[in-house]
Design a protein around this motif. Structure first.
Motif, mmCIF file in Angstrom:
data_model
loop_
_atom_site.group_PDB
_atom_site.id
_atom_site.type_symbol
_atom_site.label_atom_id
_atom_site.label_comp_id
_atom_site.label_asym_id
_atom_site.label_seq_id
_atom_site.Cartn_x
_atom_site.Cartn_y
_atom_site.Cartn_z
ATOM 1 N N ASP A 126 0.865 -1.184 0.000
ATOM 2 C CA ASP A 126 0.000 0.000 0.000
ATOM 3 C C ASP A 126 0.895 1.227 0.000
ATOM 4 O OD1 ASP A 126 -1.769 2.050 0.430
ATOM 5 O OD2 ASP A 126 -2.563 1.275 2.334
ATOM 6 N N TRP A 127 0.931 1.936 -1.130
ATOM 7 C CA TRP A 127 1.804 3.106 -1.226
ATOM 8 C C TRP A 127 1.376 4.231 -0.287
ATOM 9 C CZ3 TRP A 127 6.500 3.702 -3.037
ATOM 10 C CH2 TRP A 127 6.988 2.773 -3.961
ATOM 11 N N ASN A 128 0.142 4.203 0.195
ATOM 12 C CA ASN A 128 -0.292 5.198 1.182
ATOM 13 C C ASN A 128 0.101 4.806 2.597
ATOM 14 O OD1 ASN A 128 -1.574 6.957 -0.668
ATOM 15 N ND2 ASN A 128 -3.321 5.541 -0.779
ATOM 16 N N ARG A 147 2.207 -5.875 -10.368
ATOM 17 C CA ARG A 147 1.640 -6.507 -9.173
ATOM 18 C C ARG A 147 0.326 -7.204 -9.510
ATOM 19 N NH1 ARG A 147 0.421 -2.639 -4.611
ATOM 20 N NH2 ARG A 147 2.588 -1.957 -4.877
ATOM 21 N N ASP A 159 -6.047 -6.299 -2.798
ATOM 22 C CA ASP A 159 -6.759 -5.025 -2.669
ATOM 23 C C ASP A 159 -5.954 -3.831 -3.157
ATOM 24 O OD1 ASP A 159 -9.421 -5.539 -1.284
ATOM 25 O OD2 ASP A 159 -8.068 -6.653 0.011
ATOM 26 N N PHE A 160 -4.769 -4.070 -3.732
ATOM 27 C CA PHE A 160 -3.914 -2.965 -4.162
ATOM 28 C C PHE A 160 -3.291 -3.249 -5.526
ATOM 29 C CE2 PHE A 160 -3.976 -3.045 0.464
ATOM 30 C CZ PHE A 160 -4.335 -1.740 0.764
ATOM 31 N N ASP A 186 -4.463 -1.778 -8.348
ATOM 32 C CA ASP A 186 -4.911 -0.697 -9.222
ATOM 33 C C ASP A 186 -3.739 -0.101 -9.996
ATOM 34 O OD1 ASP A 186 -4.142 2.087 -7.554
ATOM 35 O OD2 ASP A 186 -4.379 0.288 -6.329
ATOM 36 N N SER A 193 -1.153 2.253 -8.217
ATOM 37 C CA SER A 193 -0.101 1.521 -7.503
ATOM 38 C C SER A 193 0.942 0.985 -8.477
ATOM 39 C CB SER A 193 -0.708 0.369 -6.697
ATOM 40 O OG SER A 193 -1.563 0.848 -5.680
ATOM 41 N N ASP A 211 -10.463 -2.890 -9.869
ATOM 42 C CA ASP A 211 -9.835 -1.930 -8.965
ATOM 43 C C ASP A 211 -9.691 -0.561 -9.624
ATOM 44 O OD1 ASP A 211 -8.885 -1.335 -6.467
ATOM 45 O OD2 ASP A 211 -7.040 -2.498 -6.614
ATOM 46 N N SER A 251 -10.009 1.574 -6.186
ATOM 47 C CA SER A 251 -8.955 2.459 -5.692
ATOM 48 C C SER A 251 -8.593 3.556 -6.681
ATOM 49 C CB SER A 251 -7.695 1.629 -5.374
ATOM 50 O OG SER A 251 -7.983 0.592 -4.466
ATOM 51 N N ASN A 252 -8.828 3.304 -7.970
ATOM 52 C CA ASN A 252 -8.381 4.225 -9.017
ATOM 53 C C ASN A 252 -9.538 4.476 -9.984
ATOM 54 O OD1 ASN A 252 -6.630 5.679 -10.816
ATOM 55 N ND2 ASN A 252 -6.329 3.814 -12.004
#
Length: 501
Positions: free
Chosen positions: A50-52, A117, A169-170, A172, A175, A348, A394-395
């Protein structure tokens, strides 16, 4: 694996994309190993899941490169984005021969690609093969079937999350873009040159949006338009280019003496075969089972990606279906888990607001008005497969806002079943500093269709010289059947089309 210090530095750089003239990191001692027969080398780069939340878990991104064969005149790195989503860049561009590796590009650039990914070597999205095989129809006939489709998508998504892990979940594209910039930093490059086709164009577009000062040159070929928020518009434009491509095929066959349907009304042949499939009375000679209309349309759509490899076999296939000629195809052995990268990544990135089955039917009605023969693009499932999907988008879709990037070269075809002309024109309108190069033929990935296109793209990537605005390259039509190994049209039900070459 990249060291923790480099990961932290790369993360800091990614969180500050607006800083102009940022100094690139010195290339670390990445653990490269030889791979493939083209003197390639492969490694992994570690990035946050998760880049956040960069202090949370990490995942490894598999990358590969073909070093420049003329290092004295090396320009830098040419990143080549895989399509799909779900395509392996390592398989396509590092392990396998590809036109982009020809000539001066291979001499002057390190050609680098990756498995993004959620794809193959980079924590592939995996789901129950048994559950995947239980998918209901993408074309619900009533509200009950519509609700069953939503429930199935929700169940499948949860199964994929369980079998894939937190990366699910990541996956997108935002990411993916941040991963790409981490790879750039890991290679010690201040800027990158970029070529992306199909879904890879969305990666390029969003990279230029987030990191415009880190782009030296960018060609985006056969473009996704991530600003489309209407499922109806998405399906209508895709169906329109399927119809246009089919009509071009029919016209070609009527004027090409060695097409197996030459002398027949190709449109009438298709209409008859398709009507039988819709009625449930078309038997696939490859399997002896009923061939659905959606599978038939997928075969047609797949054949439109590469006319030079597929149009002769497509004519043979339609002739066999019309006449009931027998054929044999092998059956794959069952597996416990299967990859499902496309759906996970797609859902995503795209949020579709569909109220009920009646709204879906209106989408179909509008598509059939622009596609009276082919009816409906197989990318219908790009909408239906995300309805009820449990992962947060996410995106979500948005119009591009690119400021400070160099001139971007956009390449489009006249008709393109995977990335319609309308999408390419919309992207060109959204990128002020862009030049449009047109291929007047049919197919997907115009660099691979036309020497005229590839010469213009190569010149731009090497010299930064763009073609004149709105340059056109003439269409190239098939003249001889391809060798058997190049045949792209299957003899059984077609796989789901991807936004990939």
């Amino acid at each position: 694996m990249i060291k923790r210090a480099l990961l932290v530095a790369a993360t800091a750089a990614l969180l500050l994309p607006s800083i102009a003239g940022a100094t690139a990191l010195a290339e670390p001692a990445l653990d490269w190993t030889p791979c493939g027969d083209l003197q390639g080398e492969c490694t992994t780069v570690q990035v946050p899941i998760d880049w956040n939340n960069p202090d949370g878990g990490t995942t490894n991104i598999a990358i590969g490169r073909l070093p420049a064969t003329d290092p004295q005149n090396r320009i830098g790195v040419l990143f080549v984005a895989p399509g799909g989503p779900g395509g392996s860049g390592i398989d396509s561009y590092i392990l396998g021969a590809n036109k982009l590796q020809d000539g001066e590009l291979r001499k002057r650039f390190d050609i680098v690609s990756w498995d993004q990914r959620g794809v193959k070597r980079s924590n592939e999205v995996r789901c129950s093969a048994e559950l995947l095989a239980q998918a209901p129809s993408d074309y619900p006939a009533n509200e009950q079937e519509y609700q069953e489709l939503l429930a199935y998508n929700a169940e499948l998504g949860e199964d994929c999350r369980k079998n894939t892990g937190p990366v699910f979940d990541f996956v997108d594209t935002t990411s993916v873009v941040r991963d790409l910039d981490a790879i750039r930093a890991a290679l010690g490059e201040e800027q990158l040159s970029f070529y992306g086709a199909s879904y890879g164009t969305q990666v390029g577009q969003q990279y230029a949006e987030l990191f415009p000062n880190r782009v030296r040159a960018m060609t985006i070929d056969s473009n996704m338009d991530h600003s489309i928020t209407s499922g109806s518009r998405y399906i209508e434009t895709a169906s329109e280019d399927l119809e246009g491509s089919f009509n071009a095929f029919a016209d070609w066959c009527e004027r090409t003496a060695n097409c197996s349907l030459h002398g027949q009304d190709v449109r009438a042949v298709w209409d008859d075969v398709h009507a039988k499939a819709e009625a449930g009375t078309l038997t696939d000679p490859a399997t002896g089972t009923a061939l659905s209309a959606s599978s038939l349309r997928s075969e047609l759509m797949n054949a439109m990606y590469s006319p030079e490899a597929s149009w002769y076999p497509l004519a043979d296939r339609l002739k066999a279906l019309a006449e009931g000629n027998p054929a044999v195809t092998a059956q794959a052995a069952p597996a416990e888990l299967a990859q499902n990268s496309y759906q996970a990544i797609w859902c995503d990135d795209w949020s579709w607001k569909v109220r009920d089955v009646a709204e879906l039917q209106r989408y179909r009605d509008k598509a059939e008005k622009v596609a009276p023969h082919t009816k409906l693009s197989a990318f219908w499932s790009d909408v239906t497969s995300c309805l009820g999907w449990p992962a947060e988008v996410s995106n979500p879709q948005h119009e591009l806002s690119i400021n400070g990037a160099p001139t971007i070269l956009i390449v489009k075809g006249k008709y393109d079943v995977a990335t319609p002309a309308a999408w390419n024109l919309a992207v060109a309108d959204q990128i002020d500093n862009s030049v449009l190069l047109n291929y007047d033929g049919i197919g997907h990935g115009q660099y691979y269709r036309s020497d005229c296109v590839s010469e213009q793209v190569d010149r731009y990537l090497l010299t930064l010289e763009t073609p004149a605005p709105d340059t056109h390259c003439e269409a190239i039509w098939p003249t001889e059947p391809p060798p058997p190994a190049a045949t792209a049209t299957p003899t059984g039900p077609a796989p789901r089309p991807l936004h990939a070459l």
